[in-house]
Design a protein around this motif. Structure first.
Motif, short mmCIF file in Angstrom:
data_model
loop_
_atom_site.label_atom_id
_atom_site.label_comp_id
_atom_site.label_asym_id
_atom_site.label_seq_id
_atom_site.Cartn_x
_atom_site.Cartn_y
_atom_site.Cartn_z
N PHE A 163 23.93 -27.59 -22.58
CA PHE A 163 23.37 -28.51 -21.61
C PHE A 163 22.29 -29.33 -22.30
O PHE A 163 21.42 -28.77 -22.98
N VAL A 164 22.33 -30.64 -22.14
CA VAL A 164 21.36 -31.53 -22.77
C VAL A 164 20.57 -32.25 -21.68
O VAL A 164 21.16 -32.87 -20.79
N PHE A 165 19.26 -32.13 -21.75
CA PHE A 165 18.38 -32.80 -20.79
C PHE A 165 17.56 -33.83 -21.55
O PHE A 165 16.58 -33.50 -22.21
N ALA A 166 18.00 -35.08 -21.49
CA ALA A 166 17.33 -36.17 -22.21
C ALA A 166 16.21 -36.72 -21.34
O ALA A 166 16.45 -37.25 -20.27
N ASN A 220 20.50 -42.40 -26.31
CA ASN A 220 21.64 -43.11 -26.88
C ASN A 220 22.19 -42.46 -28.14
O ASN A 220 23.29 -42.74 -28.56
N HIS A 221 21.42 -41.59 -28.77
CA HIS A 221 21.82 -40.98 -30.05
C HIS A 221 21.72 -39.46 -29.94
O HIS A 221 20.94 -38.83 -30.64
N LEU A 222 22.50 -38.86 -29.07
CA LEU A 222 22.30 -37.44 -28.80
C LEU A 222 23.13 -36.52 -29.67
O LEU A 222 22.61 -35.75 -30.43
N PRO A 247 15.63 -33.37 -26.39
CA PRO A 247 15.13 -34.11 -27.56
C PRO A 247 13.61 -34.24 -27.52
O PRO A 247 13.03 -34.47 -26.45
N GLU A 248 12.98 -34.07 -28.66
CA GLU A 248 11.52 -34.21 -28.80
C GLU A 248 10.76 -33.33 -27.81
O GLU A 248 9.79 -33.77 -27.19
N SER A 252 19.29 -28.27 -31.87
CA SER A 252 19.98 -29.56 -31.97
C SER A 252 20.95 -29.71 -30.81
O SER A 252 21.34 -28.73 -30.18
N CYS A 253 21.33 -30.92 -30.58
CA CYS A 253 22.25 -31.22 -29.49
C CYS A 253 23.60 -30.53 -29.71
O CYS A 253 24.22 -30.06 -28.76
#
Length: 160
Positions: free
Chosen positions: A87-90, A97-99, A62-63, A81-82
């Motif tokens: 794989f998501v790396f926040a 919280n809003h992935l 994100p961002e 986008s998610c």
């Protein structure tokens, strides 16, 4: 007196031109960030050991900055986008919280130990502490997601 004034004005003029000249040549300096590159290599290594079943995994951050996108793209397909990612790396607690809105199975990782403790969506964290990289996996969350890591990662697995 007039000669002294002319010399002072000349020095001020030269100083201003020197400042302007430095702005003109910044395009010659390629932005490079060793910390981000090391982070990308470590995350890539972790993802490869998760055995997704295809060569280049899609990653969503994100961002994400342009610098991060350029560096991470040599290791991953960057998802816009998610919902399109494996794989998501926040990297920011506000966005963690809003992935994702889709119910697809994804693996979530964070760069914040506090977020890892608070949010059960994340299986692990990679973060910097005292200028050193740290990796933590949560044992129960690995089991819930049927993830078996190679033995070399055992020292990074914690029980909460």
């Amino acid at each position: 007196m007039a000669v002294l004034m002319n010399k002072i004005l000349f020095l001020i003029f030269c100083f201003i031109n020197l400042l302007n000249a430095s702005e003109n040549y910044t395009f010659l300096v390629k932005e490079y960030n060793k910390e981000i590159e090391l982070e990308a290599k470590i995350i890539s290594n972790i993802v490869q050991n998760l055995k997704f079943g295809h060569e280049k995994v899609s990653l969503y951050i994100p961002e994400i900055s342009e610098t991060e996108k350029n560096i991470y793209s040599s290791f991953f397909n960057i998802a816009s986008s998610c919902n399109d990612a494996d794989f998501v790396f926040a990297k920011n607690e506000k966005t963690s919280n809003h992935l994702c809105s889709s119910g697809n199975k994804k693996i979530f990782f964070t760069n914040d130990y506090g977020t890892l403790l608070k949010n059960k969506q994340f299986i692990g964290a990679f973060f910097w502490s005292k200028s050193r990289p740290n990796i933590v996996f949560v044992k129960d969350r690995l089991i819930e997601n049927n993830i078996v890591l190679p033995e070399i990662y055992n020292k990074f697995i914690e029980e909460f």
